[in-house]
Design a protein around this motif. Sequence first.
Motif, PDB file in Angstrom:
ATOM      1  N   ALA A  20      14.072 -72.183  63.996  1.00 26.58           N
ATOM      2  CA  ALA A  20      15.511 -72.368  63.847  1.00 26.58           C
ATOM      3  C   ALA A  20      15.883 -72.369  62.378  1.00 26.58           C
ATOM      4  N   PHE A  21      17.045 -71.799  62.092  1.00 26.32           N
ATOM      5  CA  PHE A  21      17.566 -71.748  60.736  1.00 26.32           C
ATOM      6  C   PHE A  21      18.925 -72.434  60.734  1.00 26.32           C
ATOM      7  N   TRP A  22      19.213 -73.099  59.629  1.00 27.99           N
ATOM      8  CA  TRP A  22      20.454 -73.851  59.531  1.00 27.99           C
ATOM      9  C   TRP A  22      21.296 -73.329  58.371  1.00 27.99           C
ATOM     10  N   CYS A  23      22.620 -73.333  58.575  1.00 28.26           N
ATOM     11  CA  CYS A  23      23.525 -72.864  57.539  1.00 28.26           C
ATOM     12  C   CYS A  23      24.735 -73.782  57.441  1.00 28.26           C
ATOM     13  N   ASN A  24      25.081 -74.161  56.230  1.00 28.36           N
ATOM     14  CA  ASN A  24      26.316 -74.892  55.973  1.00 28.36           C
ATOM     15  C   ASN A  24      27.208 -74.030  55.090  1.00 28.36           C
ATOM     16  N   PRO A  25      28.340 -73.586  55.605  1.00 32.54           N
ATOM     17  CA  PRO A  25      29.190 -72.669  54.834  1.00 32.54           C
ATOM     18  C   PRO A  25      29.950 -73.389  53.728  1.00 32.54           C
ATOM     19  N   ILE A  26      30.640 -72.623  52.924  1.00 33.53           N
ATOM     20  CA  ILE A  26      31.502 -73.193  51.891  1.00 33.53           C
ATOM     21  C   ILE A  26      32.623 -73.971  52.575  1.00 33.53           C
ATOM     22  N   SER A  27      32.937 -75.120  52.025  1.00 29.08           N
ATOM     23  CA  SER A  27      33.939 -75.986  52.616  1.00 29.08           C
ATOM     24  C   SER A  27      35.274 -75.251  52.776  1.00 29.08           C
ATOM     25  N   GLY A  28      35.807 -75.324  53.997  1.00 29.72           N
ATOM     26  CA  GLY A  28      37.093 -74.684  54.248  1.00 29.72           C
ATOM     27  C   GLY A  28      36.989 -73.269  54.787  1.00 29.72           C
ATOM     28  N   THR A  31      35.185 -68.717  58.809  1.00 24.90           N
ATOM     29  CA  THR A  31      34.420 -67.590  59.354  1.00 24.90           C
ATOM     30  C   THR A  31      32.987 -67.655  58.833  1.00 24.90           C
ATOM     31  N   LEU A  32      32.040 -67.527  59.747  1.00 22.42           N
ATOM     32  CA  LEU A  32      30.625 -67.624  59.393  1.00 22.42           C
ATOM     33  C   LEU A  32      29.881 -66.446  59.990  1.00 22.42           C
ATOM     34  N   TYR A  33      28.958 -65.899  59.225  1.00 21.73           N
ATOM     35  CA  TYR A  33      28.197 -64.720  59.625  1.00 21.73           C
ATOM     36  C   TYR A  33      26.701 -65.011  59.492  1.00 21.73           C
ATOM     37  N   GLY A  40      13.625 -54.239  51.752  1.00 17.25           N
ATOM     38  CA  GLY A  40      14.046 -52.959  51.209  1.00 17.25           C
ATOM     39  C   GLY A  40      15.292 -52.376  51.858  1.00 17.25           C
ATOM     40  N   GLN A  41      15.924 -53.131  52.735  1.00 20.42           N
ATOM     41  CA  GLN A  41      17.109 -52.623  53.419  1.00 20.42           C
ATOM     42  C   GLN A  41      18.297 -53.554  53.225  1.00 20.42           C
ATOM     43  N   GLY A  42      19.463 -53.061  53.563  1.00 21.56           N
ATOM     44  CA  GLY A  42      20.656 -53.881  53.473  1.00 21.56           C
ATOM     45  C   GLY A  42      20.759 -54.829  54.655  1.00 21.56           C
ATOM     46  N   PRO A  43      21.537 -55.884  54.514  1.00 25.72           N
ATOM     47  CA  PRO A  43      21.723 -56.827  55.622  1.00 25.72           C
ATOM     48  C   PRO A  43      22.388 -56.165  56.825  1.00 25.72           C
ATOM     49  N   GLU A  44      22.029 -56.651  57.999  1.00 22.09           N
ATOM     50  CA  GLU A  44      22.633 -56.171  59.253  1.00 22.09           C
ATOM     51  C   GLU A  44      23.233 -57.363  59.979  1.00 22.09           C
ATOM     52  N   LEU A  45      24.469 -57.231  60.402  1.00 21.44           N
ATOM     53  CA  LEU A  45      25.158 -58.339  61.056  1.00 21.44           C
ATOM     54  C   LEU A  45      24.552 -58.659  62.424  1.00 21.44           C
ATOM     55  N   LEU A  46      24.272 -59.934  62.642  1.00 16.19           N
ATOM     56  CA  LEU A  46      23.804 -60.397  63.950  1.00 16.19           C
ATOM     57  C   LEU A  46      24.947 -61.003  64.747  1.00 16.19           C
ATOM     58  N   ILE A  47      25.725 -61.873  64.102  1.00 13.47           N
ATOM     59  CA  ILE A  47      26.785 -62.573  64.809  1.00 13.47           C
ATOM     60  C   ILE A  47      27.814 -63.070  63.810  1.00 13.47           C
ATOM     61  N   ARG A  48      29.059 -63.114  64.280  1.00 13.65           N
ATOM     62  CA  ARG A  48      30.151 -63.621  63.447  1.00 13.65           C
ATOM     63  C   ARG A  48      30.927 -64.657  64.243  1.00 13.65           C
ATOM     64  N   TYR A  49      31.222 -65.766  63.598  1.00 14.23           N
ATOM     65  CA  TYR A  49      32.007 -66.835  64.204  1.00 14.23           C
ATOM     66  C   TYR A  49      33.364 -66.960  63.528  1.00 14.23           C
ATOM     67  N   GLU A  50      34.381 -67.165  64.332  1.00  8.64           N
ATOM     68  CA  GLU A  50      35.676 -67.623  63.849  1.00  8.64           C
ATOM     69  C   GLU A  50      35.809 -69.055  64.371  1.00  8.64           C
ATOM     70  N   ASN A  51      35.725 -70.006  63.455  1.00  6.34           N
ATOM     71  CA  ASN A  51      35.625 -71.420  63.857  1.00  6.34           C
ATOM     72  C   ASN A  51      34.406 -71.557  64.770  1.00  6.34           C
ATOM     73  N   LYS A  71      30.841 -77.401  66.026  1.00  3.63           N
ATOM     74  CA  LYS A  71      32.033 -78.052  65.508  1.00  3.63           C
ATOM     75  C   LYS A  71      32.790 -77.169  64.544  1.00  3.63           C
ATOM     76  N   GLY A  72      32.417 -75.884  64.534  1.00  5.32           N
ATOM     77  CA  GLY A  72      33.129 -74.958  63.685  1.00  5.32           C
ATOM     78  C   GLY A  72      32.834 -75.098  62.213  1.00  5.32           C
ATOM     79  N   VAL A  73      31.730 -75.790  61.887  1.00  7.35           N
ATOM     80  CA  VAL A  73      31.365 -75.922  60.473  1.00  7.35           C
ATOM     81  C   VAL A  73      29.970 -75.322  60.282  1.00  7.35           C
ATOM     82  N   ASP A  74      28.925 -76.149  60.345  1.00  8.83           N
ATOM     83  CA  ASP A  74      27.585 -75.595  60.149  1.00  8.83           C
ATOM     84  C   ASP A  74      27.107 -74.904  61.421  1.00  8.83           C
TER      85      ASP A  74
END
Lengths: 115, 115
Positions: A20-28, A31-33, A40-51, A71-74
């Motif tokens: 498991a990996f954990w992420c805490n976005p910038i306050s406020g 949207t979290l990705y 050697g490759q560019g990032p590929e989107l797995l999932i995007r959250y709105e809240n 809770k729409g944060v981490d």
Amino acid sequence: EAGVVQSPRYKIIEKKQPVAFWCNPISGHNTLYWYLQNLGQGPELLIRYENEEAVDDSQLPKDRFSAERLKGVDSTLKIQPAELGDSAVYLCASSFGGGLYNEQFFGPGTRLTVL
Amino acid sequence: GESVGLHLPTLSVQEGDNSIINCAYSNSASDYFIWYKQESGKGPQFIIDIRSNMDKRQGQRVTVLLNKTVKHLSLQIAATQPGDSAVYFCAENMARDTGRRALTFGSGTRLQVQP
């Protein structure tokens, strides 16, 4: 102001184990990705959250990957069971709004090695 | 340039010279493009963006040029410094099968600045 925080920075596991990996976005930032970046490759989107809502998870391999942002944060991204091919860097990013021109700020990533 | 797995195309320049990094994007319907810089062990960092209604945009020491006819994007860095050494990615905000737009990253170019 703190940037996007991810933990752990490095993880080594054996195949078939969960991780498991954990992420805490910038306050406020509502949207979290989660992105996957192979060497050697560019990032590929797995999932995007709105809240707390996953609005784009079309590229998430749902047989073994799951994510939540209760809770729409981490957020947590999980792989169960891990396979050798999952070795990569998992990046989290956040933005204020998911609009076309909203800048995404990336965390340092978690480097996963599956043995 | 084309990325072949681990073998990132590399641009080597002398400190003080100008650098030009090129990118071919894939979708003629993409209308927003971003250049990112990624240093070792860090996530991508926004450098400059451009919308499809523009051909050129300038920032501090950086210029992005967009040629929609041939689907080509370039990043020019003036007076390249050792701190510019990194991998550079272009990204387009492309519509996906879901109907939503998402950042799609191209293959990267490694810039090496020789002191």
